[in-house]
Design a protein around this motif. Structure first.
Motif, short mmCIF file in Angstrom:
data_model
loop_
_atom_site.label_atom_id
_atom_site.label_comp_id
_atom_site.label_asym_id
_atom_site.label_seq_id
_atom_site.Cartn_x
_atom_site.Cartn_y
_atom_site.Cartn_z
N SER A 224 -3.70 -10.05 7.13
CA SER A 224 -4.30 -9.04 6.26
C SER A 224 -4.28 -7.67 6.92
N MET A 225 -4.39 -7.65 8.25
CA MET A 225 -4.36 -6.39 8.99
C MET A 225 -3.03 -5.68 8.75
N TYR A 226 -1.93 -6.46 8.77
CA TYR A 226 -0.62 -5.85 8.54
C TYR A 226 -0.51 -5.31 7.12
N VAL A 227 -0.86 -6.14 6.13
CA VAL A 227 -0.71 -5.73 4.73
C VAL A 227 -1.64 -4.56 4.42
N THR A 228 -2.85 -4.58 4.98
CA THR A 228 -3.78 -3.47 4.77
C THR A 228 -3.20 -2.17 5.31
N ALA A 229 -2.65 -2.23 6.50
CA ALA A 229 -2.04 -1.03 7.10
C ALA A 229 -0.87 -0.54 6.25
N LEU A 230 -0.07 -1.48 5.74
CA LEU A 230 1.06 -1.10 4.90
C LEU A 230 0.58 -0.42 3.62
N GLN A 231 -0.44 -1.00 3.00
CA GLN A 231 -0.97 -0.41 1.76
C GLN A 231 -1.56 0.97 2.02
N GLN A 232 -2.26 1.12 3.13
CA GLN A 232 -2.84 2.42 3.46
C GLN A 232 -1.75 3.47 3.68
N ASP A 233 -0.70 3.07 4.38
CA ASP A 233 0.41 4.00 4.62
C ASP A 233 1.12 4.37 3.32
N LEU A 234 1.34 3.37 2.47
CA LEU A 234 2.00 3.62 1.19
C LEU A 234 1.13 4.50 0.29
N ALA A 235 -0.18 4.29 0.35
CA ALA A 235 -1.10 5.12 -0.43
C ALA A 235 -1.09 6.56 0.07
N ALA A 236 -1.11 6.73 1.40
CA ALA A 236 -1.08 8.08 1.98
C ALA A 236 0.21 8.81 1.61
N ALA A 237 1.30 8.05 1.48
CA ALA A 237 2.59 8.65 1.14
C ALA A 237 2.73 8.85 -0.37
N GLY A 238 1.75 8.36 -1.15
CA GLY A 238 1.76 8.58 -2.59
C GLY A 238 2.48 7.52 -3.39
N TYR A 239 2.70 6.34 -2.80
CA TYR A 239 3.44 5.30 -3.52
C TYR A 239 2.56 4.13 -3.97
N TYR A 240 1.42 3.98 -3.38
CA TYR A 240 0.56 2.83 -3.72
C TYR A 240 -0.71 3.34 -4.38
N LYS A 241 -0.99 2.82 -5.58
CA LYS A 241 -2.15 3.27 -6.34
C LYS A 241 -3.23 2.20 -6.47
N GLY A 242 -2.98 1.01 -5.98
CA GLY A 242 -3.93 -0.08 -6.17
C GLY A 242 -5.00 -0.12 -5.10
N GLU A 243 -5.76 -1.20 -5.14
CA GLU A 243 -6.83 -1.40 -4.15
C GLU A 243 -6.23 -1.84 -2.82
N VAL A 244 -6.74 -1.29 -1.74
CA VAL A 244 -6.31 -1.72 -0.41
C VAL A 244 -7.06 -3.00 -0.09
N ASP A 245 -6.40 -4.14 -0.37
CA ASP A 245 -7.07 -5.44 -0.27
C ASP A 245 -6.42 -6.39 0.72
N GLY A 246 -5.34 -5.97 1.38
CA GLY A 246 -4.71 -6.84 2.37
C GLY A 246 -3.91 -7.97 1.77
N ILE A 247 -3.58 -7.88 0.48
CA ILE A 247 -2.82 -8.94 -0.19
C ILE A 247 -1.48 -8.37 -0.65
N TYR A 248 -0.39 -9.02 -0.24
CA TYR A 248 0.95 -8.54 -0.56
C TYR A 248 1.31 -8.98 -1.98
N GLY A 249 0.76 -8.29 -2.96
CA GLY A 249 0.96 -8.64 -4.35
C GLY A 249 1.97 -7.75 -5.04
N PRO A 250 2.09 -7.90 -6.36
CA PRO A 250 3.09 -7.14 -7.12
C PRO A 250 2.96 -5.62 -6.96
#
Length: 372
Positions: A224-250
Motif C-alpha cells: 500500500s505504501m508503494y501504491v499510495t506514493a504513486l497515487q500521490q505523485d500522479l495527483a500532484a502531477a494532475g493525472y489522478y483525481k480519486g481518493e489516495v487509498d493505496g489500492i491499484y484500481g481502475p
C-alpha cells in the motif's frame, strides 16, 4: 358428593400451593424497595449484554469465514486473469463462480453490523440501569449519584471509508464484468479489467483486516505504501483525481495511462522505468513540494523489494536498470510475467508474497492454542 381420588386431590393441592406462592411473589414484587427493583434491572441488562456479546461474536466469526471464502474466490479469479491468454469464456465462467460467495459475504457483513448495533444498545441500557441503581441507593435525601458513563466494550465498527471503498470497488468490478462480451478483445482491456478485480480483492482484504479477522492487520502496509506514493505523485502531477487509498484500481490505471499518453509512451497502465522517469520529470517541472516528493514512488518499490529480499541497493528513488532486473526477478519468482513493469498483477503478487513473509514460522512443538 363424590370424593376425589388421592391423585386428583394431590394435583389440586399442588395447584393451590403454586397459586399461593405466585400471589405471594407478586406481593413481594410490589413491596420491593426501589434499590431491589433497580438491582433487578441491572441484573437483567447484564444478562442482555452477555447474550448480545455472544451473538456479536458469532456474527463476526461468520463474517470472517464468509469474507475469507469470497476473497479466496476473488484470488482464484485473479489467477485466471493473469494467465498467458485468458479467454472470454474463462472470465465468464470464473465470474459466475463469484456470485454465491459474494452474496454470502455481503449478507454476513450486514448481520455482523446489526449484531454490533444490538450489543452497543444493550451496553447503553446497562449503563443507564447502573445509573438508576446508584440513584436509588442514594435515596431521596441523599446526594444524587452522577450519571454513569457507558464503557464501550464492543468492537468498533470498521471506518465508513473502508465500507465505501468496498462498495465502490464492487461497483467498478461489476461494470468491468458487464463490459466483457463475446466480441471483447481481452488484450485491449486486460489491464483495466484486471485492476478492477485486484482493487476489489484489496478492498475486501482491508475490510477483513479492520474487522479484526487477521492477527496481523499490517500485512498490506508495504505494498500500500508503494501504491499510495504513486497515487500521490500522479495527483500532484494532475493525472489522478480519486481518493489516495493505496489500492491499484481502475482510477490509478487510468491516471498512469493519461501520463503515458501525455509523455508519448506506450499506453499500458503499468509503471516501468520510462513511466517513472516521465512522472519524475513532470513533478520536477512543477517544483516546490511536488519536486521534493518526485522520488517517492520509486523509493517505495525499492523498499518493497528490499523487504522481499530482492533488492540490496539504495532506497534513493532512482530507477536504474538494476531495479528493472530486480522487479523481473521477483515477478519470475512469483509466477508473474517478468515484464519489469509494476502493474495490477504484480501488485497483487507482491501483496500475497509479503503477507506470507509476515506469517509466523511454526515452532517445533506447537501449542494447542486455537487458530485465529
Amino acid at each position: 358428593m363424590k370424593l376425589e381420588s388421592g391423585t386428583a386431590w394431590s394435583v389440586r393441592a399442588a395447584a393451590l400451593v403454586v397459586a399461593v406462592v405466585a400471589v405471594a411473589g407478586l406481593a413481594g414484587c410490589s413491596d420491593a424497595s426501589p434499590v431491589d427493583k433497580a438491582q433487578a434491572q441491572v441484573t437483567a441488562k447484564e444478562k442482555a449484554v452477555k447474550e448480545a456479546k455472544t451473538a456479536q461474536t458469532a456474527a463476526s466469526d461468520t463474517f470472517c469465514q464468509s469474507s475469507k471464502t469470497y476473497i479466496t474466490a476473488l484470488d482464484r479469479y485473479g489467477d485466471v486473469l493473469t494467465q498467458t491468454a485468458p479467454t472470454v469464456g474463462d472470465v465468464t465462467d470464473a465470474g459466475s463462480d463469484l456470485a454465491r460467495p459474494r452474496a454470502t459475504a455481503f449478507d454476513s457483513a450486514e448481520a455482523a453490523v446489526a449484531a454490533q448495533q444490538e450489543l452497543e444498545k444493550a451496553e447503553k441500557e446497562l449503563a443507564e440501569a447502573q445509573a438508576a441503581l446508584d440513584r436509588a441507593k442514594a435515596g431521596p435525601s441523599g446526594s444524587p449519584a452522577p450519571a454513569a458513563t457507558p464503557t464501550p466494550t464492543a468492537t468498533s465498527l470498521v471506518p465508513a471509508a473502508t465500507v465505501d471503498r468496498v462498495k465502490q470497488a464492487d461497483s467498478d468490478f461489476s461494470d468491468a464484468q458487464a463490459s466483457i462480451t463475446d466480441t471483447t478483445t481481452l488484450a485491449d482491456a486486460s489491464e483495466n479489467f484486471n485492476s478492477a478485480a485486484v482493487a476489489l480483492e484489496f478492498a475486501w482484504l482491508r475490510l477483513f483486516a479492520e474487522a479484526g479477522c487477521l492477527s496481523d492487520p499490517q500485512a498490506q502496509a508495504a505494498v500500500s505504501m508503494y501504491v499510495t506514493a504513486l497515487q500521490q505523485d500522479l495527483a500532484a502531477a494532475g493525472y489522478y483525481k480519486g481518493e489516495v487509498d493505496g489500492i491499484y484500481g481502475p482510477q490509478t490505471v487510468t491516471a498512469v495511462e493519461d501520463l503515458q499518453k501525455a509523455s508519448g509512451l506506450p499506453v499500458t497502465g503499468a509503471v516501468d522505468k520510462a513511466t517513472a522517469a516521465a512522472l519524475d520529470a513532470k513533478l520536477q517541472a512543477l517544483g516546490g513540494a511536488a519536486a521534493q516528493q518526485s522520488t517517492a514512488t520509486t523509493a517505495a518499490i525499492q523498499q518493497t523489494l528490499k523487504l522481499a529480499g530482492f533488492w540490496d541497493g539504495p532506497v534513493d528513488g532512482v530507477w536504474t536498470p538494476a531495479l528493472t532486473d530486480a522487479v523481473m526477478a521477483f515477478q519470475t519468482k512469483l509466477g508473474v510475467e517478468p515484464t519489469g513493469t509494476v502493474d495490477a498483477a504484480t501488485i497483487s503478487a507482491f501483496e500475497k508474497a509479503l503477507a506470507e513473509l509476515k506469517q509466523p514460522k511454526p515452532s517445533s512443538s506447537p501449542s494447542p492454542s486455537p487458530s485465529s
